[in-house]
Design a protein around this motif. Structure first.
Motif, short mmCIF file in Angstrom:
data_model
loop_
_atom_site.label_atom_id
_atom_site.label_comp_id
_atom_site.label_asym_id
_atom_site.label_seq_id
_atom_site.Cartn_x
_atom_site.Cartn_y
_atom_site.Cartn_z
N PRO A 2 -3.11 10.74 -5.01
CA PRO A 2 -2.83 12.06 -5.58
C PRO A 2 -1.40 12.54 -5.39
CG PRO A 2 -3.82 12.33 -3.44
CD PRO A 2 -3.73 10.84 -3.67
N LEU A 3 -0.44 11.63 -5.38
CA LEU A 3 0.93 12.03 -5.08
C LEU A 3 1.82 11.88 -6.31
CD1 LEU A 3 1.16 10.58 -1.46
CD2 LEU A 3 0.56 12.89 -2.19
N GLN A 4 2.61 10.82 -6.40
CA GLN A 4 3.56 10.66 -7.51
C GLN A 4 3.48 9.26 -8.10
OE1 GLN A 4 6.93 12.23 -4.91
NE2 GLN A 4 7.46 13.21 -6.85
N PRO A 5 2.40 8.93 -8.78
CA PRO A 5 2.24 7.56 -9.29
C PRO A 5 3.29 7.16 -10.32
CG PRO A 5 0.51 9.01 -10.12
CD PRO A 5 1.23 9.77 -9.06
N ALA A 6 3.56 8.02 -11.30
CA ALA A 6 4.50 7.65 -12.35
C ALA A 6 5.92 7.53 -11.80
CB ALA A 6 4.45 8.68 -13.48
N GLU A 7 6.30 8.46 -10.95
CA GLU A 7 7.64 8.43 -10.37
C GLU A 7 7.83 7.20 -9.48
OE1 GLU A 7 6.44 12.77 -11.00
OE2 GLU A 7 5.48 10.90 -10.33
N THR A 8 6.78 6.84 -8.77
CA THR A 8 6.85 5.63 -7.94
C THR A 8 6.99 4.39 -8.80
OG1 THR A 8 5.54 6.72 -6.23
CG2 THR A 8 5.65 4.31 -6.15
N ALA A 9 6.23 4.33 -9.90
CA ALA A 9 6.35 3.20 -10.82
C ALA A 9 7.76 3.11 -11.39
CB ALA A 9 5.33 3.34 -11.94
N ASP A 10 8.33 4.24 -11.80
CA ASP A 10 9.69 4.24 -12.33
C ASP A 10 10.68 3.68 -11.31
OD1 ASP A 10 8.93 5.33 -14.77
OD2 ASP A 10 9.32 7.40 -14.13
N ARG A 11 10.53 4.10 -10.07
CA ARG A 11 11.45 3.63 -9.02
C ARG A 11 11.36 2.12 -8.85
NH1 ARG A 11 15.34 3.22 -5.78
NH2 ARG A 11 15.41 4.19 -3.71
N LEU A 12 10.15 1.60 -8.79
CA LEU A 12 9.97 0.18 -8.52
C LEU A 12 10.30 -0.68 -9.74
CD1 LEU A 12 6.75 0.48 -6.37
CD2 LEU A 12 8.98 -0.34 -5.58
N MET A 13 9.99 -0.19 -10.92
CA MET A 13 10.33 -0.96 -12.12
C MET A 13 11.85 -1.16 -12.22
SD MET A 13 7.59 0.84 -14.72
CE MET A 13 8.23 0.11 -16.22
N THR A 14 12.60 -0.18 -11.79
CA THR A 14 14.06 -0.30 -11.80
C THR A 14 14.55 -1.34 -10.80
OG1 THR A 14 14.32 2.00 -12.48
CG2 THR A 14 16.22 0.96 -11.47
N LEU A 15 13.87 -1.42 -9.65
CA LEU A 15 14.30 -2.33 -8.59
C LEU A 15 13.96 -3.79 -8.89
CD1 LEU A 15 13.29 -0.25 -5.46
CD2 LEU A 15 15.59 -0.60 -6.37
N GLY A 16 12.85 -4.02 -9.58
CA GLY A 16 12.46 -5.39 -9.92
C GLY A 16 12.10 -6.26 -8.74
N ALA A 51 -11.41 8.82 -7.40
CA ALA A 51 -10.48 9.92 -7.60
C ALA A 51 -9.02 9.47 -7.57
CB ALA A 51 -10.72 10.98 -6.53
N SER A 52 -8.67 8.55 -6.68
CA SER A 52 -7.26 8.12 -6.58
C SER A 52 -6.81 7.36 -7.81
CB SER A 52 -7.07 7.27 -5.32
OG SER A 52 -7.27 8.04 -4.16
N ASP A 57 0.82 -1.21 0.00
CA ASP A 57 0.00 0.00 0.00
C ASP A 57 0.86 1.27 0.00
OD1 ASP A 57 -2.92 -1.13 0.38
OD2 ASP A 57 -1.61 -2.27 1.71
N ILE A 58 1.72 1.36 -1.00
CA ILE A 58 2.60 2.53 -1.17
C ILE A 58 1.79 3.73 -1.65
CG2 ILE A 58 4.61 3.43 -2.40
CD1 ILE A 58 5.49 0.41 -2.66
N HIS A 59 0.83 3.50 -2.51
CA HIS A 59 -0.11 4.52 -3.00
C HIS A 59 0.59 5.76 -3.55
CE1 HIS A 59 -4.01 2.75 -2.15
NE2 HIS A 59 -3.49 2.24 -1.03
N GLY A 60 1.65 5.54 -4.31
CA GLY A 60 2.31 6.65 -5.01
C GLY A 60 3.06 7.60 -4.12
N LEU A 98 3.30 -5.92 -1.83
CA LEU A 98 1.99 -6.58 -1.84
C LEU A 98 0.89 -5.79 -2.55
CD1 LEU A 98 1.95 -7.94 1.83
CD2 LEU A 98 2.87 -9.01 -0.24
N GLY A 99 1.23 -4.75 -3.30
CA GLY A 99 0.25 -4.10 -4.15
C GLY A 99 -0.37 -2.83 -3.60
N ASP A 100 -1.34 -2.28 -4.38
CA ASP A 100 -1.86 -0.93 -4.17
C ASP A 100 -0.69 0.04 -4.14
OD1 ASP A 100 -4.42 -1.88 -4.25
OD2 ASP A 100 -4.99 -1.16 -2.26
N THR A 101 0.03 0.03 -5.23
CA THR A 101 1.33 0.66 -5.30
C THR A 101 1.28 2.11 -5.77
OG1 THR A 101 2.38 -1.48 -5.71
CG2 THR A 101 3.60 0.47 -6.42
N LEU A 102 0.36 2.46 -6.67
CA LEU A 102 0.45 3.73 -7.37
C LEU A 102 -0.72 4.67 -7.15
CD1 LEU A 102 1.71 2.31 -10.80
CD2 LEU A 102 3.08 3.06 -8.84
N SER A 103 -1.91 4.17 -6.90
CA SER A 103 -3.11 5.02 -6.89
C SER A 103 -3.09 6.01 -5.74
CB SER A 103 -4.37 4.15 -6.80
OG SER A 103 -4.58 3.47 -8.02
#
Length: 250
Positions: free
Chosen positions: A41-55, A77-78, A8-11, A34-39
């Motif tokens: 009102p914060l930084q969804p794309a930047e969070t995805a970029d960070r995690l995609m790099t980590l694998g 909304a989220s 539950d990082i939620h961006g 364990l998911g709910d990673t991006l949704s």
């Protein structure tokens, strides 16, 4: 074996980076998400970029499912905020995530329960609000899962339960959102009462028995809250600053 558990990082990239730094300081070898990673009102794309790099080994939560299956106009909304900012490579990454994962023969990952990304595992919601689930309720929600360790998220509430049969169920709490409100199956709030980022570490002893440690991490939650305010989510701003929902009964 030691495993760090995120959920539950939620961006919330600032909270994620603080937790990852704490994991590095503790020299934990494996980290799972364990998911709910991006949704949110914060930084969804930047969070995805960070995690995609980590694998990291990562599963979908209900918000990943909703991002993949709901039309934008039907989203909350989220999810709508995140979807508008995620690029095709981010959506492709989400689409490739499994719903559950057997990390090893002994450790099983799910978001809600083994057979639902929306069901609460270690909490039960009644008309009067949420409470800790009983051993019997947790056992009924196992859906045949026999792994010695079951990792779950979704409720944002850090909790560890060892069942009479020895199974250990661990919810690390939320990295990025310490409080929220929901109306399923009855209106209720989930509040940790402080703005800290949360995660957990599980460890297998020499005797083969697993144990869990719930951890809290400081980060710049005031800046995260200001970002939520800037994106017209005062409810998130209050939750991020306080770990409470504004106006909720105490």
């Amino acid at each position: 074996m030691r495993i760090a558990i995120l959920s539950d990082i939620h961006g919330n990239l600032a909270a994620l980076d603080a937790v990852l730094a704490d994991i590095t300081r503790r020299s934990v070898g494996i980290t799972v998400n364990l998911g709910d990673t991006l949704s949110g009102p914060l930084q969804p794309a930047e969070t995805a970029d960070r995690l995609m790099t980590l694998g990291l080994p990562t599963i979908r939560g209900n918000h990943e499912r909703q991002l993949l299956t709901q039309a934008p106009e039907a989203m909350g909304a989220s999810d709508a905020y995140a979807r508008a900012r995620l690029a095709p490579q981010h959506m492709g990454w989400i689409a490739g995530l499994p719903e559950t994962l057997s990390l090893t023969d002994e450790v099983f990952l799910c978001h809600g329960t083994p057979d639902s990304d929306l069901a609460y595992f270690l909490e039960t919601v009644e008309p009067t609000g949420a409470r800790a689930a009983t051993d019997g309720e947790v056992e009924d929600r196992m859906a045949g899962c026999t792994a010695p360790v079951v990792l779950c998220g979704h409720t944002h509430m850090p909790r560890v339960r060892r069942l009479p049969n020895g199974q250990l169920v661990v919810n690390p709490g939320s990295v990025g959102l310490p409080a929220y409100e929901d109306d399923r199956p009855y209106p209720h709030v989930m509040e940790t009462g402080s703005p800290h980022a949360r995660y957990a570490i599980i460890e297998q002893g020499q005797d083969g028995v697993w144990s869990a440690e719930l951890l809290t991490v400081d980060y710049d939650w005031d800046t995260a809250a200001r970002l939520a305010d800037e994106h017209n989510r005062p409810d998130w701003a209050v939750a991020l600053r306080t770990g409470r929902m504004q106006g909720a009964a105490r």
